[in-house]
Scaffold this active site. Structure first.
Site, short mmCIF file in Angstrom:
data_model
loop_
_atom_site.label_atom_id
_atom_site.label_comp_id
_atom_site.label_asym_id
_atom_site.label_seq_id
_atom_site.Cartn_x
_atom_site.Cartn_y
_atom_site.Cartn_z
N LYS A 80 -0.91 4.38 0.72
CA LYS A 80 -0.37 3.21 0.04
C LYS A 80 -0.01 3.62 -1.39
O LYS A 80 -0.75 4.39 -2.02
CB LYS A 80 -1.41 2.09 0.05
CG LYS A 80 -0.91 0.75 -0.49
CD LYS A 80 -1.98 -0.34 -0.28
CE LYS A 80 -1.53 -1.70 -0.75
NZ LYS A 80 -2.53 -2.75 -0.43
N SER A 155 -0.96 -6.83 2.02
CA SER A 155 -0.05 -6.11 1.15
C SER A 155 0.17 -4.66 1.59
O SER A 155 1.11 -4.02 1.13
CB SER A 155 -0.57 -6.12 -0.29
OG SER A 155 -1.80 -5.41 -0.37
N SER A 179 -5.69 -7.31 2.94
CA SER A 179 -4.45 -6.52 2.86
C SER A 179 -4.37 -5.32 3.78
O SER A 179 -3.30 -4.73 3.93
CB SER A 179 -4.21 -6.06 1.41
OG SER A 179 -3.72 -7.14 0.66
#
Ligand SMILES: [Mg+2]
Ligand SMILES: [Zn+2]
Lengths: 493, 96, 474
Positions: A80, A155, A179
């Site tokens: 990420k 996310s 997330s």
């Protein structure tokens, strides 16, 4: 099945058997990126092919020398884009950090380097990890591999979509209020948020420091155990890091007979029809495997979500103050320093980030601190107590991961809080610091995956892994792969 | 809980953000919504002592040992502006 | 109407740890700009703080030295505000649970003893340093995240003199406790003064202003005097004092108000989620106490009881930690506490006072002073010569040996040579010899003087006296 669609544990075994090379895996993943990047997206930065192949080459040399470092040595993965990578830009999907190239590594990345993993790229995300659909990215886009008209979830949407579409074998995401689990659920893969303090946060750009936790997104719970073994490590650079001895992959077993599973029926009731049916079926499956269902009542759920938004916004407002254009990032010059701050931040942050900063500033501001922030901390303590009591009665808590499956991209919400209301099942694990997983448990009538959430007691990662492992031994939802554009064949399982 | 547009402006100033009139109205509406939602924390009569941390950890220290710092080049690598070995920022009035 | 000034001080002192308070960067002064920096003290994304254990030990030590209660439970908080010297846009500090509370310090000022209450001492990190140039402002973050303690006093001082004496006393205590080097020229000790005025006899407080960042005792004195005058004249003109933050401008010798916008700060303190609480056991606190360096009161007692120093000498030595340290260093090579105290307090102090210098600015070391005293003790030079040598040392920084040999000052202690000279003197002064032998004791003085004259003062008068008597009594 193509190499890029295979789970980590299988590829790893094949590397050990020398039936394939790391370069072949990397090549196939690169090929898939070429096929999927325009439709699914998922990456903000993809490393140079040369760099990726060199890294794979090194693994092959180690294997030839009989010195493979770990089960992820030679395995292509994505990070990420909120995890700092020295020399590789790290943006948090924000215009403000578009040009930010860290001079240090996040500890988790160090661990994966040492384990020999092959970094493919930096995965897309909601700006500063704020969002649940990955539609708040300022720099890239990510769609659901099962239907590219739909959102991937957020996310960690990029971390999830890249794995689900074979653009990475596994990835790391971060989970502040769901997330990792939410996009894992939407994309039909396995997502795991470890106990708060299990995985070092150093070098992971903070959203809400007391809630953030890094974890793996994988195609199989066995992969999860393998990755956790590499990243659950004490870090003296993170004051909130715990010392835990782990051997998850080795200790993985499917004997879950007699395990007590806590279920709050009202949470299952709150979901859409397809989700409810899938979750109820899963509960039956666990019963068949010899588990006992214990009735729980989480009547604190609404308080919990409110407390989550207060605490996360408060911490975010402070954590994101450093993005002011002074020492790094993009600067938008003004007449004086104050104007420069204002210009930089007003230009650089997206609307969702601004909302949370404003909310966080409000709950901490003089006159409101006690009524909001302090009260939220009190409620948090209460929720932790309630969980402690629940874990007297059961070994883990089962719920749906989300209320509904992945929805159409671009859907406009009337109120920002509607989005908050949609992910009401996941923040409780963050608020109480507990480990939680989302695993595939079915498909909706429209073909979109459904996720099942399992929450364990602090540091009881092994219990969750075993529960999920037993379940995946009995089911095949996790074996399904989305049909990728440009491919004529339907993947066999 | 009522939030006026002046409240929004004050929060924006504290947050070093600027909004035009339209955005202020929008933000005001959003904040009212969010705060209304947040008000649920007060739904419980919870007089439990607020713990700052849910972790049962305390006294996490480092020893007083000097470790290697970044080089000046590395420190300034991401600076929007620098001069000699310094970060450069817009003029700050010493006595403003 | 007569007005009384009411003063409270906030004193920031930098702790003498080797590394910074939340990262491993060096605290060494004078490094090139932005070379003692890392992701943590530059506030880079993802970097996290870890608390320096020594800093905690030092603040506890400071708290004990200032008679504070040490908290068993404390935590670090974030103080949020934007300024270019603050890279995270928040300062890690302490809000409601500081390490130390409720202490006091006794000071001597205006001819009386006063007790100044200490509200609290908390731990925090320093900010970077701004360098103003015409083309813009430059920032050096070497100082960012240096460990600071902030000592907050009660508004117990009633004159600028008291405030200065209090500040000096705090400095002295911190030096004795060895928690800070207190080097003012390096910014290791800074004062914020809260000043208000009220009519004499009034019990309530007037509106106070805060003068920030005073970096010397002189500035402290001047700023308070100035602010007192300013407030009094405003009141007399019927104007209202506004609560605000002020800055002393050293070049113009006046006070300047910071923009009022700055006053509207709402720091939004909240517990730093990146740092865990600190729980100090009684055992830990006792351990710090037991390892405490000797404090002035204790030392004074020891000097009087063991060294037999006068109350006055003991007081002078312990009121100045550098002087005291110098004195004890002298004793390491010259174990005559009373003589050494006399030389340090009288001769050395006289030289320092004459040239308005500090002990730490002396051009020679304590061991040189010890050497000088040994030379006097052994009779190599006289005490009177010693004073001259000390003055030379003070002037040139040369060692006593160097000065003595360069000036040929060494006393003639060679008895054979002295006897020869004594014989000559006796032979040349028969009248005095006769006087002495007739019972006029005083006559010996003249004879000794003649020998000293012949040796140009290089003889030890004591020895000369003895030699002459022996010869005269033969
Ligand atoms: Mg302070
Ligand atoms: Zn540092």
């Amino acid at each position: 099945m193509r190499l890029c669609d295979m789970p980590l544990y299988q590829l790893s075994a094949m590397l050990d058997e020398k039936s394939i090379s790391a370069k072949e895996i990397a090549q196939d993943v690169m090929k898939r990126i070429g096929e999927a990047n325009a439709t699914v997206g998922g990456y903000i930065t993809i490393l140079d092919e040369k760099e990726i192949m060199e890294s794979a080459q090194k693994t092959d040399e180690r294997i030839a020398a009989g010195a493979r470092r770990s089960k992820i040595d030679g395995i292509p993965y994505a990070l990420k884009d909120n995890m700092c990578t020295k020399g590789i830009r790290t943006t948090c999907s924000s215009k403000l950090l578009e040009n930010f190239v860290p001079v240090y590594n996040a500890t988790v990345y160090e661990h994966l380097i040492n384990a020999g993993g092959v970094l493919v790229g930096k995965a897309d995300m909601d700006e500063f990890a704020m969002g649940s659909a990955n539609e708040n990215s300022a720099l890239s886009f990510t769609r659901n591999p099962w239907d590219t008209k739909k959102v991937a979830g957020g996310s960690s949407g990029g971390s999830s979509a890249t794995v689900a579409s074979g653009q990475a074998v596994f990835s790391l995401g971060s989970d502040t209020g769901g997330s990792i689990r939410l996009p894992a659920s939407f994309c039909g893969i396995t997502g795991f948020k470890p106990t708060y303090s299990a995985v070092p946060r150093y070098g992971v750009i903070a959203f809400a420091s007391s809630l953030d936790q890094v974890g793996p997104l994988t195609k199989d719970i066995r992969d999860t155990a393998i990755v956790l073994d590499e990243i659950v490590k004490y870090d003296d650079k993170d004051s909130t890091s715990a010392k835990i001895a782990t051997n998850y992959a080795q200790n993985l077993n499917n004997n879950i007979k007699g395990m007590r599973i806590g279920v709050d029926a009202s949470l299952v009731e709150a979901t859409d029809e397809d989700t409810k049916a899938a979750v109820l079926t899963a509960i039956e499956k666990f019963k068949e495997m010899g588990c006992k269902i214990v009735d729980l009542s989480f009547n604190h759920n609404e308080i919990m979500v409110a407390a989550y938004y207060i605490i996360s916004s408060a911490e975010a407002s402070s954590n994101l103050a450093r993005f002011d254009g002074m020492t790094y990032g993009v600067r938008r010059e003004g007449e004086n320093v104050i104007d420069t701050y204002v210009n930089t931040r007003s230009w650089g942050f997206g609307p969702e980030v601004k909302r949370r900063i404003m909310m966080g500033t409000f709950v901490l501001s003089s006159g409101y601190y006690d009524a909001y922030y302090k009260k939220a901390l009190q409620d948090r303590t209460l929720i932790k107590h309630n969980f402690d009591a629940a874990f007297e009665l059961c070994d883990c808590v089962l719920s749906p991961t989300t209320i509904f499956t992945a929805y159409d991209a671009g859907k406009k919400l009337e109120h920002p809080t509607d989005a908050y209301m949609s992910d009401v099942f996941t923040p409780m694990a963050n608020i109480a610091g507990l480990p939680a997983a989302s695993i595939p448990c079915g498909f909706a009538k429209n073909g979109m995956p459904i996720g099942l959430q399992l929450i364990g007691n602090s540091y009881q990662e092994q219990t969750l892994l075993n529960m999920a492992y037993a379940y995946q031994q009995e089911t095949d939802f996790h074996l399904q792969r989305p049909k990728m554009t440009g491919e004529g064949e339907k993947d066999e399982v | 809980m009522q939030i006026s547009s002046d409240d929004v402006k004050r929060l924006a100033e504290l947050s070093r953000l600027a909004f035009n009139e339209e955005e202020i109205a929008q933000m005001q509406e959003n904040l009212v919504d969010m705060i209304q939602y947040a008000d649920r924390v007060n739904a419980t009569a919870c007089d439990m002592q607020a713990k700052e941390h849910i972790l049962p950890l305390h006294n996490v220290f480092r020893e007083d040992v000097v470790q290697e710092s970044l080089s000046n080049d590395e420190a300034l690598k991401n600076a929007p502006e620098s001069e000699e070995m310094y970060f450069k920022v817009p003029q700050v009035m010493e006595d403003e | 109407m007569k007005y009384e000034v009411v003063i409270g001080l906030e004193i920031h002192a930098e702790l003498s740890t080797q590394s910074k308070v939340f990262c491993g960067c060096s605290t060494a002064f004078g490094a090139e700009p932005n070379t003692n920096v890392c992701p943590v003290c530059l506030g880079m994304p993802g970097a996290l703080p870890v608390l320096n254990k020594k800093a905690v030990e030092y603040i506890v030590r400071a708290g004990l030295a200032l008679n504070c209660e040490i908290a068993n439970y404390s935590k670090m908080d974030r103080k949020n505000y934007f300024y270019p010297d603050l890279p995270k846009a928040y300062q890690i500090s302490q809000f409601d649970l500081p390490f130390c509370k409720g202490g006091y310090l006794n000071i001597q000022a205006d001819g009386k003893e006063h007790t100044v209450g200490i509200t609290r001492i908390h731990l925090e990190e320093d900010a970077g340093k701004l360098v103003h140039t015409p083309g813009g402002t430059l920032v050096d973050y070497n100082r960012s995240s240096m460990p600071l303690i902030e000592i907050v006093s009660e508004p117990d001082m009633r004159s600028a003199k008291q405030a200065v004496e209090y500040a000096k006393a705090i400095r002295n205590i911190l030096l004795f406790a060895k928690v800070s080097n207190c080097k003012m020229q390096e910014g290791a000790l800074r004062f914020d003064a809260n000043v208000s005025v009220r009519p004499f006899g009034s019990k309530s407080y007037g509106t106070r202003t805060e003068i920030k960042n005073l970096s010397s005792f002189k500035m402290l004195q001047k700023a308070i005097d100035y602010e007192y005058q300013r407030q009094v004249s405003m009141i007399e003109k019927g104007e209202k004092i506004r609560q605000q933050t002020l800055r002393w401008n050293e070049s113009s010798n006046r006070i300047i108000a910071l923009r009022s916008k700055e006053d509207a700060h709402d720091y939004r303190y909240f517990p730093d989620p990146d740092l865990l609480p600190v729980i100090l056991s009684d055992a830990f606190i006792e351990d710090v106490r037991s390892k405490m360096p000797q404090m002035p009161e204790e030392k004074k007692k020891m000097y009087i009881e063991q060294f037999q120093l006068s109350e006055y000498d003991a007081e002078v030595l312990t009121a100045n930690s550098e002087l005291c340290a110098f004195y004890e260093e002298v004793l390491q090579d010259y174990n005559e506490p009373k003589i050494a105290a006399n030389w340090v307090n009288v001769e050395l102090m006289a030289l320092l006072n004459q040239s308005d210098m500090l002990v730490e600015e002396l051009p020679f070391a304590a061991c040189d002073m010890a050497q000088l005293l040994q030379n006097i003790q052994s009779g190599k030079i006289s005490g009177k010569m010693g004073k001259g040598v000390l003055a030379d040392m003070f002037e040139t920084g040369k060692s006593p040996e160097e000065i003595i040999s360069a000036k040929g000052l060494s006393q003639i202690s060679d008895t054979a040579e002295l006897e020869k000279i004594a014989d000559e003197v006796l032979a040349n002064n028969p009248a005095s010899v006769a006087d002495y032998r007739a019972g006029k004791e005083k006559a010996i003085g003249f004879l000794v003087g003649q020998v000293m004259k012949a040796t140009k003062g290089a003889a030890n008068p004591q020895s000369v006296n003895e030699i002459l008597r022996t010869k005269l009594n033969e």
